[in-house]
Motif scaffolding. Structure first.
Motif, PDB file in Angstrom:
ATOM      1  N   ALA A 114      -0.291  -1.329  -9.859  1.00  0.00           N
ATOM      2  CA  ALA A 114      -1.215  -2.491  -8.829  1.00  0.00           C
ATOM      3  C   ALA A 114      -0.934  -3.555  -9.190  1.00  0.00           C
ATOM      4  CB  ALA A 114      -2.892  -1.953  -8.385  1.00  0.00           C
ATOM      5  N   ALA A 121      -0.918  -7.145  -6.793  1.00  0.00           N
ATOM      6  CA  ALA A 121      -2.195  -6.802  -6.778  1.00  0.00           C
ATOM      7  C   ALA A 121      -2.669  -8.099  -8.194  1.00  0.00           C
ATOM      8  CB  ALA A 121      -2.948  -5.992  -6.412  1.00  0.00           C
ATOM      9  N   TYR A 142       0.628  -1.006  -0.197  1.00  0.00           N
ATOM     10  CA  TYR A 142      -0.043   0.134  -0.052  1.00  0.00           C
ATOM     11  C   TYR A 142       1.071   1.508   0.219  1.00  0.00           C
ATOM     12  CZ  TYR A 142      -4.492  -2.766   0.272  1.00  0.00           C
ATOM     13  OH  TYR A 142      -5.686  -2.908  -0.219  1.00  0.00           O
ATOM     14  N   ASP A 161      -5.255  -7.358  -3.036  1.00  0.00           N
ATOM     15  CA  ASP A 161      -3.846  -6.515  -2.606  1.00  0.00           C
ATOM     16  C   ASP A 161      -3.289  -8.275  -2.419  1.00  0.00           C
ATOM     17  OD1 ASP A 161      -4.346  -7.808   0.091  1.00  0.00           O
ATOM     18  OD2 ASP A 161      -5.011  -6.451   0.833  1.00  0.00           O
TER      19      ASP A 161
END
Length: 127
Positions: A93, A98, A26, A114
């Motif tokens: 991502a 991800a 993150y 995630d």
């Protein structure tokens, strides 16, 4: 709860089997620094502002199923992030770890998982 003009902060705690690894994911995705780390806990926060994400060790962690199914671990919450370029944000991502969800219910939103399996959404900025 009384609102205050200054000194207010908020955040959420997210369980993970490896909180440090999820915090790094993150931190990279949001371009926010990791502001605190100790065994079993890591905190990510923006350079300015009073918001944070805490990642906490969860023994016996089971990732949520999305879309939810009977008898499966349901998502208790998910994070939404507004982005300017949806395709680019998804690519970034995925490059960071991800996984794109197989079910995509909206054209202007992408559901991803995630590295710990939590669903999160990238939402195209409508202008």
């Amino acid at each position: 709860m009384r609102s205050r003009a200054s000194g207010m902060w908020w955040g959420t705690a997210i369980e993970a089997p490896d909180p440090a690894a999820l915090a790094r994911f993150y931190a990279e995705l949001l371009e926010w620094p990791i502001v605190h780390e100790e065994p079993g806990t890591a905190v990510v926060a923006p350079p300015q502002g009073a918001v944070y994400l805490v990642f906490q060790q969860a023994d016996g962690y089971r990732s949520p199923a999305w879309p939810p199914g009977d008898g499966e671990q349901r998502p208790m919450m998910h994070l939404d992030f507004q982005v300017g370029d949806l395709d680019e944000a998804v690519a970034d991502a995925v490059a960071g770890g991800a996984v794109l969800a197989p079910v995509q219910p909206q054209q202007n939103v992408r559901v991803l998982f995630d590295p710990a399996g939590h669903p999160f959404c990238l939402c195209r900025e409508e202008g």
